[in-house]
Design an enzyme around this catalytic site. Structure first.
Site, PDB file in Angstrom:
ATOM      1  N   ARG A  17       0.801  -1.379   0.032  1.00 42.14           N
ATOM      2  CA  ARG A  17       0.056  -0.095  -0.156  1.00 42.14           C
ATOM      3  C   ARG A  17       0.803   1.125  -0.134  1.00 42.14           C
ATOM      4  O   ARG A  17       1.004   1.902  -1.013  1.00 42.14           O
ATOM      5  CB  ARG A  17      -0.914   0.027   1.234  1.00 42.14           C
ATOM      6  CG  ARG A  17      -1.957   0.827   1.113  1.00 42.14           C
ATOM      7  CD  ARG A  17      -2.013   2.390   1.343  1.00 42.14           C
ATOM      8  NE  ARG A  17      -1.445   2.237   2.809  1.00 42.14           N
ATOM      9  CZ  ARG A  17      -1.022   3.629   3.144  1.00 42.14           C
ATOM     10  NH1 ARG A  17      -0.843   4.952   2.348  1.00 42.14           N
ATOM     11  NH2 ARG A  17      -0.389   3.705   4.563  1.00 42.14           N
ATOM     12  N   ASP A  18       1.547   1.603   1.099  1.00 38.29           N
ATOM     13  CA  ASP A  18       2.455   2.889   1.144  1.00 38.29           C
ATOM     14  C   ASP A  18       3.414   2.862   0.302  1.00 38.29           C
ATOM     15  O   ASP A  18       3.785   3.698  -0.359  1.00 38.29           O
ATOM     16  CB  ASP A  18       2.793   3.079   2.730  1.00 38.29           C
ATOM     17  CG  ASP A  18       3.149   4.443   3.060  1.00 38.29           C
ATOM     18  OD1 ASP A  18       2.879   5.121   2.206  1.00 38.29           O
ATOM     19  OD2 ASP A  18       3.443   4.775   4.098  1.00 38.29           O
ATOM     20  N   HIS A 207       4.720   4.581  12.628  1.00 37.06           N
ATOM     21  CA  HIS A 207       4.877   4.298  11.219  1.00 37.06           C
ATOM     22  C   HIS A 207       5.939   5.302  10.769  1.00 37.06           C
ATOM     23  O   HIS A 207       5.601   6.495  10.907  1.00 37.06           O
ATOM     24  CB  HIS A 207       3.421   4.472  10.367  1.00 37.06           C
ATOM     25  CG  HIS A 207       3.586   4.838   8.940  1.00 37.06           C
ATOM     26  ND1 HIS A 207       2.836   3.773   8.017  1.00 37.06           N
ATOM     27  CD2 HIS A 207       4.009   5.428   8.091  1.00 37.06           C
ATOM     28  CE1 HIS A 207       3.190   3.834   7.059  1.00 37.06           C
ATOM     29  NE2 HIS A 207       3.770   5.256   6.720  1.00 37.06           N
ATOM     30  N   HIS A 209       9.089   6.902   8.258  1.00 37.37           N
ATOM     31  CA  HIS A 209      10.035   6.960   6.950  1.00 37.37           C
ATOM     32  C   HIS A 209      11.346   7.128   7.314  1.00 37.37           C
ATOM     33  O   HIS A 209      11.665   7.768   8.124  1.00 37.37           O
ATOM     34  CB  HIS A 209       9.203   8.027   6.037  1.00 37.37           C
ATOM     35  CG  HIS A 209       7.920   7.599   5.332  1.00 37.37           C
ATOM     36  ND1 HIS A 209       7.567   7.206   4.175  1.00 37.37           N
ATOM     37  CD2 HIS A 209       6.655   7.426   6.104  1.00 37.37           C
ATOM     38  CE1 HIS A 209       6.325   7.010   4.031  1.00 37.37           C
ATOM     39  NE2 HIS A 209       5.744   6.919   5.143  1.00 37.37           N
ATOM     40  N   CYS A 240      10.264   8.032  -4.450  1.00 40.23           N
ATOM     41  CA  CYS A 240      11.009   7.459  -5.430  1.00 40.23           C
ATOM     42  C   CYS A 240      12.530   8.128  -5.148  1.00 40.23           C
ATOM     43  O   CYS A 240      12.746   9.129  -4.577  1.00 40.23           O
ATOM     44  CB  CYS A 240      10.691   8.542  -6.748  1.00 40.23           C
ATOM     45  SG  CYS A 240      11.963   8.499  -8.037  1.00 40.23           S
ATOM     46  N   ASN A 249       9.108   3.842   3.355  1.00 40.52           N
ATOM     47  CA  ASN A 249       9.070   3.522   4.752  1.00 40.52           C
ATOM     48  C   ASN A 249      10.241   3.097   5.324  1.00 40.52           C
ATOM     49  O   ASN A 249      11.191   2.675   4.286  1.00 40.52           O
ATOM     50  CB  ASN A 249       7.818   2.456   4.787  1.00 40.52           C
ATOM     51  CG  ASN A 249       6.804   3.066   4.561  1.00 40.52           C
ATOM     52  OD1 ASN A 249       6.448   3.236   3.260  1.00 40.52           O
ATOM     53  ND2 ASN A 249       5.956   3.492   5.424  1.00 40.52           N
TER      54      ASN A 249
END
Lengths: 310, 310
Positions: A17-18, A207, A209, A240, A249
């Site tokens: 998903r993410d 969560h 990154h 990207c 993530n």
């Protein structure tokens, strides 16, 4: 001093998903092969897809087709992300019982992401949770931009705490804090996790990154503060790698390596994650961000043949 | 639970030595421009070069020329790496008083690196320390492959402890533990740091490579265990980002960001490190490994102009 780490944590794989949401859509067969590889890692929770506008997120347009296949792996706790009560209905009709709903803690991000203020987005927690509970499921609210918003700057901790507390009152069964732009750091992680947990009376997941190289340090701080629910993405997928400032993530394989080698059980097989990362890299067609994906786990000793240099 | 972090740490910039040693040699002017930029970051300790064979490490062949310029920045504590008593003499004659000497904790790496067993390399600590002490300087022994050796596999902790203890007896004034192939993880960091400190009776510094994404987590664990001497390399320089498995030191800018934002003073200006990283990237001619170098520090808020989406 000894690191106070939990015996085990529960990792949720969010690469489908993410991770994939910013990529060019990949074919259903390739996606199902990745899913099978992720299941083979032993991970118990997988966020499979999102029920959102296919115009806004083309990579998730196959959400119903993906959902239709998940019965093949009944021992995994599958979940889906939704952005509205309508999305929740679609996800529930597709067979999901575990839903994630994102509420941004700052209006700037909330308006950009879903076209609503954070208060308006928060209010939708109630109807979404009600729909989920009618089917006997669970609703997790992920508080996005919990530490910093790209539009509004630092999020006042009191605002994140308030969003989390009210989300719980409105029916959220679980909470997670999202470091959406990868700016947070260990001290801020511990402070906010403790404040939210104390105000909301629920366990708090994280969560992160890995935009600034601090993702695993943030996890280490979070687990020391008692967090056991951690999102991660195979290969560090997301964003990207060629766009300045974009990043994915935290990488599942780096998380598993860091924790397992520190005596924290994840139930996940590192080599199997690396196999899945290889499939992902092939499917997206560009190098993944994960350093461990390139380096591999602890290398086998080379031995000393030919080593006796003059 | 609150993270127990020290108020300040002492970072040593090793990009000029460990960072550049695998790169094609860069010109003296470019190197001096990088040095000036590193000095401008506020870092108090810089490892400037290595006095080793120019055939083995062509990038350090200019060690005497570099040394001759360092009087321009007298407030920095400059140091140089040496691999033998002869190298120590050359470094001392060039004006250095602070030397680093590497002793591998495993024979496999020691033979590959310097053509001597680890016991033979260890024994040279005595004459090197004596030379340094005659000039009123200090000798730091960096124990390489302190956790794992690429040739011999895991290094028994007792062996690393023994090397460190004997190095101290032979005259080492400081100790550091090197995670040469970037395999260690937080629990192992804490365990070994404590064992070495206790056996050697000296403070222990750390030298991590970020090969598997765990570098900053290792630092967080180390500082919680009382470590305040940390090596880092501007831009995460070292190794080659395109070679499988190769990787540089932890990036100075990521270390500074993680610690400063967690309330640990480094005395280093993040923006100035990013300027230095830009010069380094230009000089080496390939992208640097550091994520923060690409992403920048905490971004300025974008504001909300044009953000009110339908």
């Amino acid at each position: 001093m000894s690191l106070d780490l939990p015996p085990a944590v529960d990792i949720r794989e969010v690469g489908l998903r993410d991770g994939l949401q910013l990529e060019r859509p990949i074919g259903l067969d390739a996606k199902l092969a990745i899913i099978a590889a992720l299941v083979a890692t032993g991970v118990r929770r997988i966020e499979a897809t999102a029920f959102v506008s296919p115009r806004a997120v083309p990579a998730m347009a196959d959400c119903d087709q993906v959902a239709a296949q998940l019965h093949r792996w009944p021992h995994v706790l599958w979940s889906a992300l939704v952005a509205s009560p309508n999305g929740a209905r679609r996800a529930l009709d597709a067979g999901f019982t575990e839903l994630e709903y994102v509420v941004s803690a700052a209006d700037g991000h909330s308006l950009a992401n879903v076209g609503r203020t954070s208060d308006d987005a928060l209010a939708l927690t109630a109807p979404i949770a009600e729909l989920v509970h009618q089917r006997g499921g669970h609703c997790e609210v992920i508080v996005a931009v919990a530490w910093d918003c790209p539009f509004d700057g630092p999020t006042p901790p009191a605002r994140t705490v308030e969003i989390a507390r009210r989300a719980t009152e409105l029916g959220a069964d679980r909470l997670a804090l999202g470091d959406t732009i990868g700016t947070t750091t260990p001290r801020r992680v511990v402070d906010l996790v403790q404040a939210v947990r104390s105000a909301a009376g629920l366990d708090v997941g994280v969560h992160f990154h890995d935009t600034r190289g601090t993702g695993q340090a943030n996890v280490l701080a979070a687990v020391q503060a008692g967090v056991t629910q951690i999102d991660a993405s195979v290969g560090g997928l997301g964003g990207c790698p060629f766009a300045p400032g974009a990043s994915g993530n935290i990488a599942t394989e780096e998380l598993v390596y860091m924790l397992q080698e520190s005596g924290v059980n994840t139930g996940i097989d590192l080599d199997a994650v690396l196999v899945a990362a290889g499939l992902v890299e092939q499917a997206v067609g560009h190098p993944l961000a994960s350093s461990l994906h390139r380096a591999g786990g602890r290398p086998k000793p080379l031995g000393r043949v030919g080593l006796h240099l003059p």
